[in-house]
Design a protein around this motif. Structure first.
Motif, PDB file in Angstrom:
ATOM      1  N   THR A  74      -2.178   3.924  -3.780  1.00 21.32           N
ATOM      2  CA  THR A  74      -2.126   2.854  -4.781  1.00 21.32           C
ATOM      3  C   THR A  74      -1.835   1.533  -4.105  1.00 21.32           C
ATOM      4  O   THR A  74      -1.171   1.484  -3.067  1.00 21.32           O
ATOM      5  CB  THR A  74      -1.035   3.138  -5.832  1.00 21.32           C
ATOM      6  N   ALA A  75      -2.356   0.446  -4.696  1.00 23.66           N
ATOM      7  CA  ALA A  75      -2.171  -0.905  -4.148  1.00 23.66           C
ATOM      8  C   ALA A  75      -1.551  -1.794  -5.215  1.00 23.66           C
ATOM      9  O   ALA A  75      -1.773  -1.617  -6.416  1.00 23.66           O
ATOM     10  CB  ALA A  75      -3.504  -1.473  -3.699  1.00 23.66           C
TER      11      ALA A  75
ATOM     12  N   LEU B 132       0.865  -1.175   0.000  1.00 27.07           N
ATOM     13  CA  LEU B 132       0.000   0.000   0.000  1.00 27.07           C
ATOM     14  C   LEU B 132       0.904   1.229   0.000  1.00 27.07           C
ATOM     15  O   LEU B 132       1.717   1.414   0.902  1.00 27.07           O
ATOM     16  CB  LEU B 132      -0.906  -0.011   1.232  1.00 27.07           C
TER      17      LEU B 132
ATOM     18  N   ALA C 125      -6.957  -3.215  -3.375  1.00 27.88           N
ATOM     19  CA  ALA C 125      -7.484  -2.315  -4.407  1.00 27.88           C
ATOM     20  C   ALA C 125      -8.750  -1.611  -3.940  1.00 27.88           C
ATOM     21  O   ALA C 125      -9.106  -0.537  -4.457  1.00 27.88           O
ATOM     22  CB  ALA C 125      -7.746  -3.099  -5.683  1.00 27.88           C
TER      23      ALA C 125
ATOM     24  N   ALA D 104      -7.848   1.822  -2.851  1.00 26.24           N
ATOM     25  CA  ALA D 104      -6.994   2.614  -3.743  1.00 26.24           C
ATOM     26  C   ALA D 104      -7.723   3.890  -4.132  1.00 26.24           C
ATOM     27  O   ALA D 104      -8.953   3.934  -4.240  1.00 26.24           O
ATOM     28  CB  ALA D 104      -6.625   1.805  -4.973  1.00 26.24           C
TER      29      ALA D 104
END
Length: 494
Positions: A216-217, A127, A225, A228
């Motif tokens: 962002t993942a 992450l 996600a 995100a």
């Protein structure tokens, strides 16, 4: 002192009492003299301690007068302090300003979808949280073009977390983000919806567009996600509940933008702290109150010294009472030197050369009968309004190096520093008194030893006398018996 006893059985005299009285009569004059001397020294030490305390108070009050800002300070007064507060440096330009606050800076807050519990699994992987992603405050779609001059926050490093089986839950991710302490705070709230309603909230610690978030993942099981967020690419899996925004104000009609609600460059030398939206005025004026309070504090501290010296050096011819430091040369010298320093003028280009020129004069006080300092506040206010820099030069001095002109307070502090130092006059006097106290302790010890020897000698003499008296008494008793026998013999013969 060990006690030697003798009962005086033969002479029927109370030898112990007699010797004790003789010793007391011989000890008392010397002991009283030492007691008087010790009491005097203790009073003198206490007196100089009082002087030191008063001089230290004067030094603290005088130090304020050695600072240029004391006289050159600027007071910032907003028309409406509910809208903003302000502080100003001495370099701030005096004048009045119209200020309009149309928007305060605020930090961004993002919310995840709902989970059934704080222990619900989110996912594993990496992450990454970055700062400075402009959103334009439009959580429903793609953001507009960033404003002119917008720059991402280059001062903050991005945060990359590894999320695995040990911390893949909602609360595990929250704790991992908070433990990192990288400019974003995570929390969990329950919105009360059916089925749980637990949401992960992410808030930027600092306000402004440059502190907006991009999350962002990558990798792992893909579950990350769901949290995100990158509006620049259309990834909006988090909901923006509070949009990041900069503060926007106008100063005399000129627009100014700031990522913080504390603005230190909008007006030179002035720091503004925005509290609410609206319009107000800001008045910058000379802060004469600070200088007046400082001079008043100095006058009070100096007069306290005079009163202290008077109490310690007085003499009442009618009662014979006197102060503990009557006639002390060091005390007279300190008082005289301070008066000389304050009585001298200053050189240079100062408008004001003496204390009297700014309203501080030496006058007779009818109550204490002392020549004390008195302050004419109106005259000081007038001097500050006419030439605050000149008043500053009188007290604090001006220039530096070879061209330095010492002010009266600067000179006085130099003298006070030396006087109060470990090698100064006060410490020297105190050390001398303590040495004499130590000598008295030695004299008492010597007196005890001498009295012990005198006591032993007296007891020996009285024991000898007791023995002689005993012998004489025995002989007398024998002769009395013999004479009584002769008397009886002659009586029988007749």
């Amino acid at each position: 002192m060990a006690s030697i006893t003798s009962s005086g059985l033969r002479s029927n005299l109370d030898i112990n009492s007699i010797v004790s009285q003789l010793i007391s009569a011989e000890r008392t004059p010397t002991q009283n003299r030492l007691n008087r001397k010790e009491a005097t020294l203790q009073a003198q030490i206490s007196g100089f301690g009082t002087v030191k305390s008063a001089l230290s108070a004067l030094e603290r009050a005088n130090t304020v007068l050695t600072a240029t800002n004391t006289f050159m300070g600027i007071k910032a007064t907003p028309g409406n302090s509910n809208l903003l507060t302000a502080t100003a440096l001495s370099s701030a330009p005096i004048g009045s300003y119209n200020i309009e606050v149309s928007q305060r800076a605020q930090g961004q807050t993002l919310a995840s979808g709902t989970f059934s519990a704080v222990s619900s699994t989110v996912g594993t992987g990496t992450l990454t949280i970055e700062f400075g992603q402009y959103t334009g405050g439009d959580p429903q779609g793609l953001p507009p073009t960033p404003p002119t001059g917008f720059n991402p926050n280059a001062d903050k490093s991005s945060l990359t977390l590894t999320i695995d089986d040990s911390n893949k839950t909602l609360e595990g991710i929250r704790d991992a983000i908070n433990t990192a302490k990288k400019g974003v705070t995570a929390s969990i709230i329950n919105d009360g919806s059916t089925g749980g309603g637990y949401r992960l909230m992410l808030s930027s610690d600092d306000p402004g567009l440059k502190n907006s978030l991009k999350i962002t993942a990558g990798g792992g099981d893909g579950g990350l996600a769901s949290i995100a967020y990158d509006p620049t690419t259309g990834v909006n899996n988090l909901t923006e509940t509070v949009a990041a925004q900069d503060a926007q104000i106008k100063v005399n009609g000129l627009s100014i933008t700031s990522s913080s609600n504390t603005l230190s460059s909008a007006i030179a030398g002035v720091t503004l702290t925005l509290q609410d939206k609206g319009s107000t005025t800001l008045n910058l004026s000379r802060d004469t109150a600070a200088a007046t309070n400082a001079v008043e504090g100095f006058v009070k501290a100096y007069n306290s010294i005079l009163e202290t010296v008077n109490k310690l050096s007085f003499y009442n011819a009618e009662t014979g009472e006197k102060g503990a430091l009557l006639g002390d040369a060091a005390l007279r010298s300190i008082n005289a030197q301070m008066r000389r320093i304050l009585g001298d003028g200053v050189s240079g280009d100062s408008t004001f050369r003496t204390l009297s020129s700014v309203g501080v004069t030496l006058e007779r006080d009818n109550t204490t009968k002392l020549d004390i300092l008195k302050l004419d506040s109106s005259k000081l206010q007038q001097a500050l309004g006419t030439d605050a820099a000149g008043v500053s030069k009188l007290f604090a001095g001006s220039g530096s190096g070879d061209t330095r002109v010492e002010g009266l307070s600067s000179r006085l502090n130099t003298f006070l520093d030396a006087t109060l130092s470990r090698t100064g006059t006060l410490q020297g006097k105190t050390d001398s008194f303590n040495a004499r106290l130590k000598d008295i302790t030695g004299q008492r010890s010597a007196l005890d030893q001498r009295m012990a020897k005198v006591e032993a000698r007296y007891l020996a003499q009285f024991r000898a006398m007791d023995a002689i008296v005993g012998k004489m008494t025995s002989t007398g008793n024998y002769l009395t018996q013999q004479l009584a026998g002769l008397s009886a013999f002659y009586t029988n013969q007749s």
